[in-house]
Design a protein around this motif. Structure first.
Motif, PDB file in Angstrom:
ATOM      1  N   SER A  16       3.429  -2.538  -1.196  1.00 29.26           N
ATOM      2  CA  SER A  16       2.416  -3.573  -0.955  1.00 29.26           C
ATOM      3  C   SER A  16       2.275  -3.905   0.529  1.00 29.26           C
ATOM      4  N   ASN A  17       3.360  -3.707   1.280  1.00 28.91           N
ATOM      5  CA  ASN A  17       3.300  -3.986   2.729  1.00 28.91           C
ATOM      6  C   ASN A  17       2.388  -3.012   3.467  1.00 28.91           C
ATOM      7  N   ASN A  18       2.147  -1.847   2.842  1.00 29.42           N
ATOM      8  CA  ASN A  18       1.339  -0.805   3.496  1.00 29.42           C
ATOM      9  C   ASN A  18      -0.109  -0.796   3.010  1.00 29.42           C
ATOM     10  N   LEU A  19      -0.464  -1.750   2.157  1.00 25.55           N
ATOM     11  CA  LEU A  19      -1.775  -1.723   1.525  1.00 25.55           C
ATOM     12  C   LEU A  19      -2.878  -2.130   2.510  1.00 25.55           C
ATOM     13  N   PRO A  20      -3.920  -1.302   2.632  1.00 26.38           N
ATOM     14  CA  PRO A  20      -5.027  -1.679   3.523  1.00 26.38           C
ATOM     15  C   PRO A  20      -5.760  -2.915   2.998  1.00 26.38           C
TER      16      PRO A  20
END
Length: 381
Positions: free
Chosen positions: A67-71
């Motif tokens: 989730s930390n990498n979600l655009p």
């Protein structure tokens, strides 16, 4: 007009090649949903490039740190429930069913209920529930365009033809990595040997299915439901070069064949752009370089899985569902080195003898049959 595309299984061979095709046609397609099981590293690259509205990771543990990498403007969902939610809520015109195995069935049904085009690479959907899927497609006016190279070949050969003029379908098979091995070799065949396919670069499950020729058996069952022809009008022929992907013989004796290099991008593009044919920069077939094309009958005694597939197609009902579920468990056991390669058809046959066959099943019966078969198959080594 730009088409929105949902890719169920974007990290596998079909999913990756679908994105390769989409890259060929900027401005024609927009990826609105991507799903994977556990490969979040590849998913991250895909998400950053295509920026889909929906991202689904089936394995909830793998999803925790993603989730930390979600655009921005992308929504992350997890688990089987997440797959269904995305199939129900995402904006798409074409649903690419590239998820290997029975897990692709439920999301595909949701796409059908939304009257979408189904670019179907998932064999198990029609194998386990072909009668139900055909009925749903008719009710919801959804179309299936096959992505499997063999079924795409047949589909292409039938364009402009009348199905009642077809004498038989001829599905070609490479024969897999063990084509020239004796049956006794199956007792000692290793996982690495079984995964060493001579022509195709595919995922582990489908490659093992090719080694047992169950892959071709599943395609026979799938062809029955895709094209509405009985078992006595479907043949299998070994064609080691994998250049002719399948053929259709008509009642006047003529045969149409679809040919090309063993490259999944071609049938994927056809499914995405049908009825049009668009130019691309894919490698072309050089017939003089190929030199010759060979054909011969399969050995049903050696490749027992292929014979079992014909048997269950004749039996009908939930027998194909049992075959499929037992095969998935048996292949998993072999890949985990829990059983010998030779045990795969044994486990399948034991499941077929143990689990009751129900004629004209509804979806609940199919789901129950799949669960019961898997539970039983897991007890056998």
């Amino acid at each position: 007009m730009m088409k929105n595309v949902f890719i169920l299984g974007s990290s596998g061979s079909i999913g990756v090649n679908t994105l390769n095709v989409i890259r060929q046609f900027p401005g024609m397609f927009r990826v609105t949903a991507l799903t994977v099981n556990t490969n979040t590293e590849l998913l991250l690259q895909q998400v950053n490039e295509f920026k889909p509205e929906f991202v689904v990771i089936k394995d909830e543990a793998a999803a925790k740190s993603f989730s930390n990498n979600l655009p921005e403007n992308s929504r992350l969902l997890t688990g089987e429930k997440g797959l269904l939610t995305a199939a129900i809520e995402a904006d798409y015109d074409i649903f690419v069913g590239a998820l290997v195995g029975y897990a692709g069935l439920a999301p595909t049904i949701e796409a059908i209920k939304r009257s979408k085009r189904i670019a179907l690479a998932n064999k198990e959907t029609l194998v386990a529930a072909g009668e139900v899927i055909n009925r749903l497609c008719k009710d919801y006016k959804s179309e299936i365009i096959p992505v499997d190279s063999e079924h795409s070949a047949i589909f292409q050969c039938l364009v402009g033809e009348k199905i009642d003029e077809v004498e038989k379908l001829i599905i070609t098979a490479s024969g897999g990595p063990f084509l020239n091995k004796e049956k006794s070799f199956f007792e000692k065949a290793t996982v690495d040997e079984a995964l060493n396919h001579p022509n195709w670069n595919m995922g582990n499950k489908i490659t093992i299915d090719s080694a047992t020729m169950m892959n071709k058996g599943l395609e026979v069952i799938e062809a029955r439901w895709l094209f509405g022809l009985p078992i006595d009008k479907i043949d299998v022929v070994i064609h080691p070069q994998s250049i002719i992907h399948s053929m259709v013989q008509f009642r006047d004796g003529s045969i149409k064949a679809q040919m090309g290099l063993p490259d999944m991008k071609l049938p994927i593009q056809y499914a995405l752009t049908y009825p049009d044919r668009l130019g691309n920069d894919f490698e072309r077939t050089d017939m003089p370089k190929i030199g010759k094309l060979d054909f011969f009958e399969p050995d049903y005694e050696k490749f027992e899985c292929l014979k079992l597939a014909f048997d269950v197609l004749e039996a009908g009902g939930t027998a194909p569902c049992i075959l499929n579920a037992a095969n998935e468990i048996a292949v998993e056991k072999f890949l985990n080195k829990d059983i010998k390669f030779s045990r795969i058809p044994v486990i399948i046959e034991k499941a077929l003898n143990k689990i009751g066959n129900h004629q004209s099943p509804d979806l609940d019966t199919i789901f129950d049959c799949d669960t019961a078969t898997r539970e039983f198959a897991r007890t056998i080594n």
